[in-house]
Design a protein around this motif. Structure first.
Motif, PDB file in Angstrom:
ATOM      1  N   ARG A  87       0.840  -1.190   0.000  1.00 52.12           N
ATOM      2  CA  ARG A  87       0.000   0.000   0.000  1.00 52.12           C
ATOM      3  C   ARG A  87       0.884   1.251   0.000  1.00 52.12           C
ATOM      4  NH1 ARG A  87      -5.185  -1.591   2.136  1.00 52.12           N
ATOM      5  NH2 ARG A  87      -5.403  -3.819   1.617  1.00 52.12           N
ATOM      6  N   PHE A  88       0.438   2.312  -0.685  1.00 55.78           N
ATOM      7  CA  PHE A  88       1.158   3.583  -0.723  1.00 55.78           C
ATOM      8  C   PHE A  88       0.314   4.652  -0.037  1.00 55.78           C
ATOM      9  CE2 PHE A  88       2.729   1.076  -4.223  1.00 55.78           C
ATOM     10  CZ  PHE A  88       4.097   1.304  -4.196  1.00 55.78           C
ATOM     11  N   VAL A  89       0.933   5.388   0.892  1.00 55.94           N
ATOM     12  CA  VAL A  89       0.217   6.445   1.605  1.00 55.94           C
ATOM     13  C   VAL A  89       1.091   7.685   1.703  1.00 55.94           C
ATOM     14  CG1 VAL A  89      -1.144   4.830   2.991  1.00 55.94           C
ATOM     15  CG2 VAL A  89       1.039   5.642   3.852  1.00 55.94           C
ATOM     16  N   SER A  90       0.463   8.813   1.912  1.00 52.84           N
ATOM     17  CA  SER A  90       1.201  10.057   2.114  1.00 52.84           C
ATOM     18  C   SER A  90       1.685  10.111   3.563  1.00 52.84           C
ATOM     19  CB  SER A  90       0.303  11.259   1.805  1.00 52.84           C
ATOM     20  OG  SER A  90      -0.816  11.262   2.687  1.00 52.84           O
ATOM     21  N   ASP A  91       2.359  11.194   3.920  1.00 58.11           N
ATOM     22  CA  ASP A  91       2.853  11.349   5.288  1.00 58.11           C
ATOM     23  C   ASP A  91       1.707  11.788   6.192  1.00 58.11           C
ATOM     24  OD1 ASP A  91       5.669  10.776   4.833  1.00 58.11           O
ATOM     25  OD2 ASP A  91       5.692  12.613   3.666  1.00 58.11           O
ATOM     26  N   ASP A  92       0.791  10.875   6.407  1.00 60.20           N
ATOM     27  CA  ASP A  92      -0.390  11.159   7.224  1.00 60.20           C
ATOM     28  C   ASP A  92      -0.561  10.017   8.222  1.00 60.20           C
ATOM     29  OD1 ASP A  92      -3.159  12.745   7.398  1.00 60.20           O
ATOM     30  OD2 ASP A  92      -3.570  10.579   7.504  1.00 60.20           O
ATOM     31  N   SER A  93      -0.501  10.339   9.498  1.00 61.08           N
ATOM     32  CA  SER A  93      -0.519   9.311  10.534  1.00 61.08           C
ATOM     33  C   SER A  93      -1.774   8.461  10.490  1.00 61.08           C
ATOM     34  CB  SER A  93      -0.372   9.961  11.919  1.00 61.08           C
ATOM     35  OG  SER A  93       0.865  10.615  12.033  1.00 61.08           O
ATOM     36  N   GLU A  94      -2.938   9.106  10.351  1.00 55.91           N
ATOM     37  CA  GLU A  94      -4.186   8.344  10.351  1.00 55.91           C
ATOM     38  C   GLU A  94      -4.285   7.416   9.148  1.00 55.91           C
ATOM     39  OE1 GLU A  94      -7.529  10.899  10.803  1.00 55.91           O
ATOM     40  OE2 GLU A  94      -6.963  11.555  12.838  1.00 55.91           O
ATOM     41  N   ALA A  95      -3.747   7.859   8.013  1.00 57.44           N
ATOM     42  CA  ALA A  95      -3.772   7.011   6.820  1.00 57.44           C
ATOM     43  C   ALA A  95      -2.877   5.781   7.032  1.00 57.44           C
ATOM     44  CB  ALA A  95      -3.305   7.800   5.604  1.00 57.44           C
ATOM     45  N   ILE A  96      -1.727   5.982   7.658  1.00 58.41           N
ATOM     46  CA  ILE A  96      -0.821   4.854   7.926  1.00 58.41           C
ATOM     47  C   ILE A  96      -1.485   3.867   8.882  1.00 58.41           C
ATOM     48  CG2 ILE A  96       1.414   4.183   8.902  1.00 58.41           C
ATOM     49  CD1 ILE A  96       2.444   6.984   8.064  1.00 58.41           C
ATOM     50  N   VAL A  97      -2.134   4.407   9.938  1.00 60.92           N
ATOM     51  CA  VAL A  97      -2.842   3.549  10.893  1.00 60.92           C
ATOM     52  C   VAL A  97      -3.911   2.722  10.182  1.00 60.92           C
ATOM     53  CG1 VAL A  97      -4.399   3.524  12.867  1.00 60.92           C
ATOM     54  CG2 VAL A  97      -2.391   5.010  12.890  1.00 60.92           C
ATOM     55  N   GLY A  98      -4.654   3.383   9.295  1.00 59.79           N
ATOM     56  CA  GLY A  98      -5.714   2.688   8.568  1.00 59.79           C
ATOM     57  C   GLY A  98      -5.179   1.543   7.727  1.00 59.79           C
ATOM     58  N   GLU A  99      -4.032   1.750   7.070  1.00 57.84           N
ATOM     59  CA  GLU A  99      -3.460   0.703   6.232  1.00 57.84           C
ATOM     60  C   GLU A  99      -2.887  -0.443   7.073  1.00 57.84           C
ATOM     61  OE1 GLU A  99      -4.177   0.493   3.376  1.00 57.84           O
ATOM     62  OE2 GLU A  99      -4.294   2.435   2.392  1.00 57.84           O
ATOM     63  N   ILE A 100      -2.344  -0.112   8.245  1.00 58.98           N
ATOM     64  CA  ILE A 100      -1.860  -1.176   9.137  1.00 58.98           C
ATOM     65  C   ILE A 100      -3.005  -2.114   9.495  1.00 58.98           C
ATOM     66  CG2 ILE A 100      -1.018  -1.678  11.473  1.00 58.98           C
ATOM     67  CD1 ILE A 100       0.735   0.829  11.254  1.00 58.98           C
ATOM     68  N   HIS A 101      -4.141  -1.537   9.901  1.00 56.47           N
ATOM     69  CA  HIS A 101      -5.288  -2.364  10.288  1.00 56.47           C
ATOM     70  C   HIS A 101      -5.874  -3.101   9.091  1.00 56.47           C
ATOM     71  CE1 HIS A 101      -5.473  -1.371  14.518  1.00 56.47           C
ATOM     72  NE2 HIS A 101      -5.334  -0.079  14.231  1.00 56.47           N
ATOM     73  N   ALA A 102      -5.814  -2.481   7.902  1.00 55.13           N
ATOM     74  CA  ALA A 102      -6.331  -3.144   6.701  1.00 55.13           C
ATOM     75  C   ALA A 102      -5.496  -4.373   6.361  1.00 55.13           C
ATOM     76  CB  ALA A 102      -6.331  -2.161   5.528  1.00 55.13           C
TER      77      ALA A 102
END
Length: 337
Positions: free
Chosen positions: A221-236
């Motif tokens: 997965r690719f995400v920007s430097d956004d903490s909540e987005a990273i958290v979401g991808e970890i759980h996904a």
């Protein structure tokens, strides 16, 4: 007269079968060859008799072992058998040495305290490569031998006793742990990659390192430097049932680097943010439930050996990383970063 000299006697070559040569025997073929025909310590066989007679040896000196003494080959073999476990094979004795080899591709584990205790015994040698080394099938791991041609059997018995006692205490002396095939999820952070300004260089490196250990990336997965987005991808990724999550990039102290905080926000139990190894000091290792989550610093992309290469094989072998594992990485962990 030494104890070894007292075991020497002269016999007819035909009567020497099964006895040991106390010195080298040389063969000379004028104009063709001059060199060792039989080496010191060779045990005479029936097939050797014609060769011995051909060099004019109708009588030879042999060493006849007395009770309580061992030839170097037998001593080395007994020591190797005392320490070997599953996933290992032994070579035949050669020049007083036996090698222990790996039968599989995996992670080598050695009880260093046991190795030290054996090498404290005079005239005994137990030489190993380092524990936690990734080894291939057929790799030599350990060599056993004794220093003299003939050794006091009590010294080998002591090695066997130490091995048995250590196992009774619950220690594994020597083993190769097989690698599990892990399903790995990768999260690549960074607005520059997310928005296509630069090409992802982390992914190919990580995939290759995992493939070498028999594991594979099942999703990236690719995400920007956004903490909540990273958290979401970890759980996904965890919802997909991955066995390991790797979050690449964003591991420095720069305000825009959000990976360490996001891993914490995801609810992970942090074992360590940072290691005493260079390169790779900014690596993070954490667990969410039983699933390891690693934050990988940029050096993983360009340095051939980092803290990631130390910890990944242990995780692939089914080990849980604890704080003491990180602490121990400092000694011998300076790779001229």
């Amino acid at each position: 007269m030494s104890k070894h000299d007292s075991m020497l006697r002269e016999v007819k070559v035909e009567d020497a079968i099964g006895m040991i040569l106390p010195h080298d025997l040389t063969q000379i073929l004028p104009g063709e060859f001059k060199g060792r025909l039989f080496r010191k310590g060779h045990q005479v066989t029936e097939a050797d008799i014609p060769a011995l007679l051909s060099i004019g040896k109708e009588h030879i000196y042999v060493m006849e072992l007395q009770p309580g003494y061992l030839h170097e080959d037998e001593a080395a073999l007994r020591m190797a058998k005392a320490i070997a476990g599953d996933g290992l094979t032994l070579t035949e004795p050669h020049e007083g040495k036996v090698n222990v080899k790996s039968a599989i591709h995996g992670l080598l584990k050695i009880d260093k305290a046991f190795v030290d205790s054996v090498n404290a015994i005079d005239e005994v040698v137990l030489s190993t490569i380092r524990s936690n080394t990734v080894v291939q099938s057929g790799a030599s791991l350990v060599g056993t031998r004794v220093i003299p041609l003939i050794v006091d059997e009590a010294k080998v018995v002591e090695v066997e006793r130490l091995a048995a006692a250590r196992r009774e205490e619950g220690f594994t002396l020597l083993e190769v742990k097989p690698f599990r095939k892990l399903r790995v999820g990768v999260i690549t952070t960074g607005s520059e990659v997310f928005k296509g300004r630069i090409k992802d260089k982390f992914g190919p490196v990580v995939k290759e390192k995992l493939a070498q250990l028999g594991s594979e990336v099942v999703d990236q997965r690719f995400v920007s430097d956004d903490s909540e987005a990273i958290v979401g991808e970890i759980h996904a990724l965890l919802a997909l049932g991955v066995d390991l999550v790797l979050v690449t990039g964003g591991m420095s102290v720069d305000p825009d680097d959000r990976t360490p905080g996001a891993i914490k926000m995801a609810g992970a139990r942090v074992v360590s943010y940072g290691t005493p190894m260079l390169p790779g000091s900014m690596l993070m290792i954490a667990y969410l439930g039983d699933v390891p989550i690693m934050g990988l610093p940029g050096c993983v992309m360009h340095d051939p050996y980092t803290s990631f290469d130390v910890l990944l094989p242990r995780i692939c072998a089914g080990e849980t990383i604890v704080r003491s594992d990180i602490t121990e990485m400092g000694y011998g962990g300076f790779y001229q970063c």
